[in-house]
Every structure is written in C-alpha cells, then in structure tokens.
Design a protein around this motif. Sequence first.
Motif, PDB file in Angstrom:
ATOM      1  N   ARG A  38      31.429  27.530  38.611  1.00  0.00           N
ATOM      2  CA  ARG A  38      30.005  27.840  38.689  1.00  0.00           C
ATOM      3  C   ARG A  38      29.787  29.249  39.241  1.00  0.00           C
ATOM      4  O   ARG A  38      28.904  29.984  38.780  1.00  0.00           O
ATOM      5  N   ALA A  39      30.587  29.647  40.221  1.00  0.00           N
ATOM      6  CA  ALA A  39      30.453  30.992  40.797  1.00  0.00           C
ATOM      7  C   ALA A  39      30.666  32.052  39.727  1.00  0.00           C
ATOM      8  O   ALA A  39      29.900  33.023  39.623  1.00  0.00           O
ATOM      9  N   LEU A  40      31.695  31.901  38.924  1.00  0.00           N
ATOM     10  CA  LEU A  40      31.977  32.858  37.861  1.00  0.00           C
ATOM     11  C   LEU A  40      30.840  32.902  36.839  1.00  0.00           C
ATOM     12  O   LEU A  40      30.379  33.972  36.436  1.00  0.00           O
ATOM     13  N   LYS A  41      30.381  31.739  36.431  1.00  0.00           N
ATOM     14  CA  LYS A  41      29.299  31.678  35.454  1.00  0.00           C
ATOM     15  C   LYS A  41      27.992  32.241  36.018  1.00  0.00           C
ATOM     16  O   LYS A  41      27.237  32.922  35.301  1.00  0.00           O
ATOM     17  N   LEU A  42      27.730  31.981  37.282  1.00  0.00           N
ATOM     18  CA  LEU A  42      26.500  32.474  37.900  1.00  0.00           C
ATOM     19  C   LEU A  42      26.502  33.998  37.979  1.00  0.00           C
ATOM     20  O   LEU A  42      25.489  34.651  37.669  1.00  0.00           O
ATOM     21  N   VAL A  43      27.617  34.585  38.387  1.00  0.00           N
ATOM     22  CA  VAL A  43      27.707  36.041  38.466  1.00  0.00           C
ATOM     23  C   VAL A  43      27.536  36.659  37.078  1.00  0.00           C
ATOM     24  O   VAL A  43      26.836  37.659  36.910  1.00  0.00           O
ATOM     25  N   ARG A  44      28.154  36.068  36.081  1.00  0.00           N
ATOM     26  CA  ARG A  44      28.012  36.591  34.712  1.00  0.00           C
ATOM     27  C   ARG A  44      26.575  36.401  34.208  1.00  0.00           C
ATOM     28  O   ARG A  44      26.009  37.287  33.563  1.00  0.00           O
ATOM     29  N   HIS A  45      25.976  35.255  34.514  1.00  0.00           N
ATOM     30  CA  HIS A  45      24.604  34.981  34.085  1.00  0.00           C
ATOM     31  C   HIS A  45      23.615  35.975  34.710  1.00  0.00           C
ATOM     32  O   HIS A  45      22.647  36.385  34.056  1.00  0.00           O
ATOM     33  N   ARG A  46      23.863  36.388  35.933  1.00  0.00           N
ATOM     34  CA  ARG A  46      22.952  37.292  36.636  1.00  0.00           C
ATOM     35  C   ARG A  46      23.516  38.707  36.731  1.00  0.00           C
ATOM     36  O   ARG A  46      23.149  39.483  37.607  1.00  0.00           O
ATOM     37  N   SER A  47      24.408  39.042  35.826  1.00  0.00           N
ATOM     38  CA  SER A  47      25.100  40.337  35.884  1.00  0.00           C
ATOM     39  C   SER A  47      24.142  41.522  35.855  1.00  0.00           C
ATOM     40  O   SER A  47      24.357  42.516  36.559  1.00  0.00           O
ATOM     41  N   SER A  48      23.087  41.449  35.060  1.00  0.00           N
ATOM     42  CA  SER A  48      22.152  42.577  34.997  1.00  0.00           C
ATOM     43  C   SER A  48      21.444  42.767  36.333  1.00  0.00           C
ATOM     44  O   SER A  48      21.180  43.895  36.757  1.00  0.00           O
ATOM     45  N   GLN A  49      21.155  41.686  37.004  1.00  0.00           N
ATOM     46  CA  GLN A  49      20.520  41.762  38.322  1.00  0.00           C
ATOM     47  C   GLN A  49      21.440  42.430  39.340  1.00  0.00           C
ATOM     48  O   GLN A  49      20.995  43.217  40.182  1.00  0.00           O
ATOM     49  N   PHE A  50      22.739  42.140  39.241  1.00  0.00           N
ATOM     50  CA  PHE A  50      23.700  42.700  40.177  1.00  0.00           C
ATOM     51  C   PHE A  50      24.230  44.065  39.748  1.00  0.00           C
ATOM     52  O   PHE A  50      24.985  44.700  40.477  1.00  0.00           O
ATOM     53  N   GLY A  51      23.843  44.533  38.560  1.00  0.00           N
ATOM     54  CA  GLY A  51      24.359  45.796  38.052  1.00  0.00           C
ATOM     55  C   GLY A  51      25.807  45.715  37.649  1.00  0.00           C
ATOM     56  O   GLY A  51      26.579  46.657  37.841  1.00  0.00           O
ATOM     57  N   ILE A  52      26.190  44.575  37.076  1.00  0.00           N
ATOM     58  CA  ILE A  52      27.587  44.292  36.735  1.00  0.00           C
ATOM     59  C   ILE A  52      27.746  44.244  35.225  1.00  0.00           C
ATOM     60  O   ILE A  52      26.880  43.741  34.502  1.00  0.00           O
ATOM     61  N   ASP A  53      28.860  44.748  34.738  1.00  0.00           N
ATOM     62  CA  ASP A  53      29.230  44.588  33.340  1.00  0.00           C
ATOM     63  C   ASP A  53      29.780  43.174  33.169  1.00  0.00           C
ATOM     64  O   ASP A  53      30.789  42.816  33.790  1.00  0.00           O
ATOM     65  N   PRO A  54      29.136  42.320  32.361  1.00  0.00           N
ATOM     66  CA  PRO A  54      29.589  40.928  32.236  1.00  0.00           C
ATOM     67  C   PRO A  54      30.983  40.786  31.649  1.00  0.00           C
ATOM     68  O   PRO A  54      31.569  39.702  31.715  1.00  0.00           O
ATOM     69  N   SER A  55      31.533  41.877  31.078  1.00  0.00           N
ATOM     70  CA  SER A  55      32.893  41.827  30.546  1.00  0.00           C
ATOM     71  C   SER A  55      33.920  42.368  31.541  1.00  0.00           C
ATOM     72  O   SER A  55      35.078  42.579  31.184  1.00  0.00           O
ATOM     73  N   LYS A  56      33.479  42.559  32.805  1.00  0.00           N
ATOM     74  CA  LYS A  56      34.377  43.083  33.834  1.00  0.00           C
ATOM     75  C   LYS A  56      34.234  42.276  35.126  1.00  0.00           C
ATOM     76  O   LYS A  56      33.949  42.804  36.198  1.00  0.00           O
ATOM     77  N   ILE A  57      34.453  40.984  34.992  1.00  0.00           N
ATOM     78  CA  ILE A  57      34.343  40.089  36.143  1.00  0.00           C
ATOM     79  C   ILE A  57      35.690  39.409  36.369  1.00  0.00           C
ATOM     80  O   ILE A  57      36.230  38.769  35.463  1.00  0.00           O
ATOM     81  N   GLY A  58      36.236  39.581  37.550  1.00  0.00           N
ATOM     82  CA  GLY A  58      37.544  39.013  37.851  1.00  0.00           C
ATOM     83  C   GLY A  58      37.513  38.080  39.045  1.00  0.00           C
ATOM     84  O   GLY A  58      36.555  38.056  39.826  1.00  0.00           O
ATOM     85  N   LEU A  59      38.584  37.306  39.181  1.00  0.00           N
ATOM     86  CA  LEU A  59      38.795  36.432  40.331  1.00  0.00           C
ATOM     87  C   LEU A  59      39.993  36.944  41.120  1.00  0.00           C
ATOM     88  O   LEU A  59      40.965  37.428  40.536  1.00  0.00           O
ATOM     89  N   PHE A  60      39.920  36.834  42.442  1.00  0.00           N
ATOM     90  CA  PHE A  60      41.082  37.144  43.268  1.00  0.00           C
ATOM     91  C   PHE A  60      41.197  36.057  44.330  1.00  0.00           C
ATOM     92  O   PHE A  60      40.357  35.960  45.222  1.00  0.00           O
ATOM     93  N   GLY A  61      42.251  35.235  44.212  1.00  0.00           N
ATOM     94  CA  GLY A  61      42.417  34.117  45.121  1.00  0.00           C
ATOM     95  C   GLY A  61      43.666  34.218  45.962  1.00  0.00           C
ATOM     96  O   GLY A  61      44.695  34.734  45.518  1.00  0.00           O
ATOM     97  N   PHE A  62      43.578  33.716  47.188  1.00  0.00           N
ATOM     98  CA  PHE A  62      44.693  33.721  48.123  1.00  0.00           C
ATOM     99  C   PHE A  62      45.125  32.289  48.435  1.00  0.00           C
ATOM    100  O   PHE A  62      44.277  31.413  48.659  1.00  0.00           O
ATOM    101  N   SER A  63      46.435  32.060  48.461  1.00  0.00           N
ATOM    102  CA  SER A  63      47.007  30.780  48.875  1.00  0.00           C
ATOM    103  C   SER A  63      46.382  29.642  48.057  1.00  0.00           C
ATOM    104  O   SER A  63      46.432  29.671  46.834  1.00  0.00           O
ATOM    105  N   ALA A  64      45.763  28.653  48.717  1.00  0.00           N
ATOM    106  CA  ALA A  64      45.110  27.581  47.964  1.00  0.00           C
ATOM    107  C   ALA A  64      43.959  28.119  47.126  1.00  0.00           C
ATOM    108  O   ALA A  64      43.649  27.588  46.056  1.00  0.00           O
ATOM    109  N   GLY A  65      43.318  29.199  47.606  1.00  0.00           N
ATOM    110  CA  GLY A  65      42.286  29.853  46.801  1.00  0.00           C
ATOM    111  C   GLY A  65      42.871  30.480  45.556  1.00  0.00           C
ATOM    112  O   GLY A  65      42.198  30.617  44.534  1.00  0.00           O
ATOM    113  N   GLY A  66      44.159  30.870  45.622  1.00  0.00           N
ATOM    114  CA  GLY A  66      44.853  31.360  44.433  1.00  0.00           C
ATOM    115  C   GLY A  66      45.062  30.249  43.434  1.00  0.00           C
ATOM    116  O   GLY A  66      44.936  30.448  42.225  1.00  0.00           O
ATOM    117  N   HIS A  67      45.377  29.064  43.935  1.00  0.00           N
ATOM    118  CA  HIS A  67      45.499  27.913  43.037  1.00  0.00           C
ATOM    119  C   HIS A  67      44.164  27.616  42.370  1.00  0.00           C
ATOM    120  O   HIS A  67      44.100  27.346  41.161  1.00  0.00           O
TER     121      HIS A  67
END
Length: 344
Positions: free
Chosen positions: A163-192
């Motif tokens: 949901r976090a990924l979809k929400l950021v992409r859905h509101r990308s124009s509001q955040f000034g984000i290119d919807p084709s340049k959204i990444g995840l970076f996870g650590f340890s269990a967050g990496g899983h």
Amino acid sequence: MNTLRIRRMIAKVFLFLFLFLFLFLFLGLACVASWPHVTRARTHQHEATDTKSRSEENCYDPHDSNEIRLWDGVAPGAAGNDPCRDIPFLRIFPGRTSENSAHVAIIVIPGGGYDRLSDRKEQEPVADYFSRELGVTAFVLYYRLVQRDGTYHYPVPMWDAQRALKLVRHRSSQFGIDPSKIGLFGFSAGGHLAATVALHAASDFDLPTRDGIDSVNANPNFLGLGYPVISMLPDQYASPNSLKHLLDGYDGREKARLEPYLSAQLNVPPGLSPVFLFESMDDKQISAENSVMFARALREAGISAEVHLFPHGVHGAGLATGIPDEEEWPGMFRRWLVERGFVH
C-alpha cells in the motif's frame, strides 16, 4: 551547693550536645547511604521516559503534516485504532526539487524481526541521508508489527508495504515524484518485506478490501537491501525470529506452503527491477548466506544486481558510519543510482 548545681547543669549541656551530635551523624549517614538508591531510581525513571519516547516515535501523530496514513479510514485487518499499533503510516523527508523535473522516491523499510521497530539507525538517519545527500524524496514506512497474540502476522505487513508503494505512486504529482522512479530500500526483516513485495508485485496478498489506490502498479523501479532476511526455510538459513513472528499461528500444510513462497531466493521473477544489496560476511544476527543465496538466484535469473559482501560489518548499523568496510555502502549506492539515471 551552688558549685554542685553548676556542675550538674554543665553535665546536662554536654549530654544534650552529645545526643544532638549523635543524631546528626546518624541521620547524615542514612541520607548518604540512600543517595545511590535515589540516583538509581531517578536513572531508572529517566530510562523509562526515554524508552517511552523512543516507542512513541513509531506512533502515528495526526497533527504532524509529515506523517501520512496509508488508509484514510481503518486499515484492513486492524484490531483497533491505537496510533502506536493499529495505524500504518509513512513519514516523509522531502528532497531537493528542481523547477522542471520530478525526482526519485525511496521508501525506507526498517527491520526488527517483524515484532518491533527498535533500531532508529535504519529509520530517520537513512531517510535523512537519502533526502539530503541524494536529493530524493524519502519515506520511512511504519508498518504494523506482529503482536504477542499473533495479530498482524502474515500477510498484514505485506499489505502495508505494498500500500505504501501504491500510495506514493498514486500521489506522485503531489510529492513532485516521477512515478517511474520509485524504489524500496529495506533492512534486515524490512529487507525481507521489501523483497517480498517486489517479487510478488502481481499479488495483493489477499487484501480483503480495496479502493482506487489498490489498482496502481505495485512494481518498484529498483530494490535496495541491507543485510536482509531472505529465506523463510528453516533448513536454508531462515532467521528464527522473523520466521516465528511472521508466520505465528500457521502450521501444517499452510505453513509448509508459505515458507517457500516467502523465501526470496526461490521466487525471482523474470524482469525484476535492478537490485542493490550489501551484507557483511561476519554478520552475527542474520546468516550472510541469505544474501549469497539471493545474489546467486538473481544472477541465474539474469537480473541486474550489484552485490557487496563486505568482510566486516555490524547488523542493524544503518548507514554504518565509522564501521570499516560496511560504511562504504551509501557512496556505492549513490554511484549505482547515478549509473542507472535515477539521480545526477
């Protein structure tokens, strides 16, 4: 007669002074003896306050404009409305903006074994670095954690991360984000968690309720992993804590189905977005074999991946500042993003 009376009066004065001095010394020693206990009590009270404040940092604050609920109403599967337990949210760290171009977003997913988010080194310091040094808009994901009674076990964390990924992409124009340049970076269990969402982007993990945001593309454009949990197979280096918490309440045939399904080394799809991964070979909490297996699986699937296996590092170190070898990863990640055209 007068002399005797005077002597008696002097004796009484000396006796009074002796008793007064004795009481003064006794009470003084008692107070001194109690000082360490008072100090320890105050220290424990201060530590308890600090622990509480650290816990509250992971709680949703509706008055903080930098915090964004993943669902406007009650989140799917929520057991209540406790801001410290039941409300998943993002905290935003705005990046540098230019007048004519949108920029990259990175969603940081901290670890903690799926039952806690205790290591602040993987939260604000990393997001602040990404925002300040890379110029990207960074978000920290505060996903729901498995409770002692099993509430919020699989698939709830996956619902929150996707949901976090979809929400950021859905509101990308509001955040000034290119919807084709959204990444995840996870650590340890967050990496899983990050890897699971990326590898199973075509699945909604049986989300019980849906709205317009849930139809948004769930594929991250790149995937970053730091000392990740990869395997959920007990005989293939699974993290006992992450496995226990995430699959709490599952047993028998269903657990036997989920363990391989949630093992990233067995589920690399064709066309997966590029991957950046770092790990230390002397990791004392999560076997480095997790990263080795995943790197091998990525290579066999023909996925673009840059993997750094450092001789030395510390699990949970986040940016790893001051840790020889491992502290090089932020600069390596930046160069990796530059080479792929995500940042300049």
